[in-house]
Scaffold this active site. Sequence first.
Site, PDB file in Angstrom:
ATOM      1  N   SER A   1       0.884  -1.252  -0.034  1.00  0.00           N
ATOM      2  CA  SER A   1       0.017   0.020   0.080  1.00  0.00           C
ATOM      3  C   SER A   1       0.764   1.119  -0.045  1.00  0.00           C
ATOM      4  O   SER A   1       1.646   1.437  -1.188  1.00  0.00           O
ATOM      5  CB  SER A   1      -0.849  -0.194   1.233  1.00  0.00           C
ATOM      6  OG  SER A   1      -1.969   0.935   1.071  1.00  0.00           O
TER       7      SER A   1
ATOM      8  N   ASP B   1      -9.567  -5.175  -4.673  1.00  0.00           N
ATOM      9  CA  ASP B   1      -8.984  -4.093  -3.579  1.00  0.00           C
ATOM     10  C   ASP B   1     -10.093  -2.895  -3.814  1.00  0.00           C
ATOM     11  O   ASP B   1     -10.106  -2.207  -4.534  1.00  0.00           O
ATOM     12  CB  ASP B   1      -7.577  -3.616  -4.199  1.00  0.00           C
ATOM     13  CG  ASP B   1      -7.025  -3.114  -3.153  1.00  0.00           C
ATOM     14  OD1 ASP B   1      -7.307  -2.198  -2.341  1.00  0.00           O
ATOM     15  OD2 ASP B   1      -5.743  -3.074  -3.100  1.00  0.00           O
TER      16      ASP B   1
ATOM     17  N   HIS C   1      -7.606  -5.669  -0.407  1.00  0.00           N
ATOM     18  CA  HIS C   1      -6.221  -4.982  -0.325  1.00  0.00           C
ATOM     19  C   HIS C   1      -5.549  -5.347   0.801  1.00  0.00           C
ATOM     20  O   HIS C   1      -4.179  -5.250   0.512  1.00  0.00           O
ATOM     21  CB  HIS C   1      -6.761  -3.523   0.416  1.00  0.00           C
ATOM     22  CG  HIS C   1      -5.685  -2.608   0.398  1.00  0.00           C
ATOM     23  ND1 HIS C   1      -4.984  -2.009  -0.753  1.00  0.00           N
ATOM     24  CD2 HIS C   1      -5.005  -1.904   1.517  1.00  0.00           C
ATOM     25  CE1 HIS C   1      -4.038  -1.177  -0.265  1.00  0.00           C
ATOM     26  NE2 HIS C   1      -4.284  -0.926   0.979  1.00  0.00           N
TER      27      HIS C   1
END
Length: 276
Positions: free
Chosen positions: A97, A227, A256
């Site tokens: 991320s 995601d 995610h």
Amino acid sequence: MSTVTTSDGTSIFYKDWGPRDAQPIVFHHGWPLSADDWDNQMLFFLAHGYRVIAHDRRGHGRSTQTATGHEMDTYAADVAALTDELDLQGAFHIGHSTGGGEVTRYVARAKPGRVGKAVLVSAVPPIMVKSATNPGGLPIEAFDEMRTALAANRSQFYIDVPTGPFYGFNRPGAKVLQGLIDNWWRQGMAGAANAHYECIKAFSETDFNEDLKKIDVPVLVAHGTDDQIVPYPDSAPLSAKLLKHSTLKSYEGLPHGMLSTHPDILNPDILAFLKA
């Protein structure tokens, strides 16, 4: 605790496990978490003979809660301070991320010989926010809503995010893992509200297009198609096209936070890429 002190006096906490002469892997965590988010992967790669290292980004976890430096240039400089202190050569850098953005910025600027390979997991590059040049991005209002929720009641916000979209626990039939939700909240609340607030701008508005073009080491781009935080179509495929030596690995229906929900799938794939 093991720490490195940066040029502005910030203390960056890090973990460093395994033989000092083994191949090093450096893990970069997502927002608003800490090095603890990589526990599963660190144990996995430690068992496979690697030296595993993970740090808490400034303002996160056990690192200094600074008033400044909550943007990608400083994040990357902090990583450089750590890799210089440990004198890491040919290290593998894995970022999730926001950590994927940090990896991208660092690797694009790293000293020759410091980096061997990189892995971007559910990563924010090339750029998240919608604009004329990025029509597939998320509108700025989505990030404004995050800032509003954080400022109003950070503790509740840090329950709502992992309970819902982060791990895909809001999907019909999802197996909810309360331990992951609790651990996400625990990590988030250990950090500083100002750092997390400003980091929203860093992960959503930083343009990594030129960084991606500069990277000349092999990069695995791994992303789940479901995601809900960093939507797949505007991230992984675009990054893979800009990288000189990329491998795109898509995971149908994974969320995610797939590094925590599906480590049994993700870990072996990363291991195979690093060994190749």
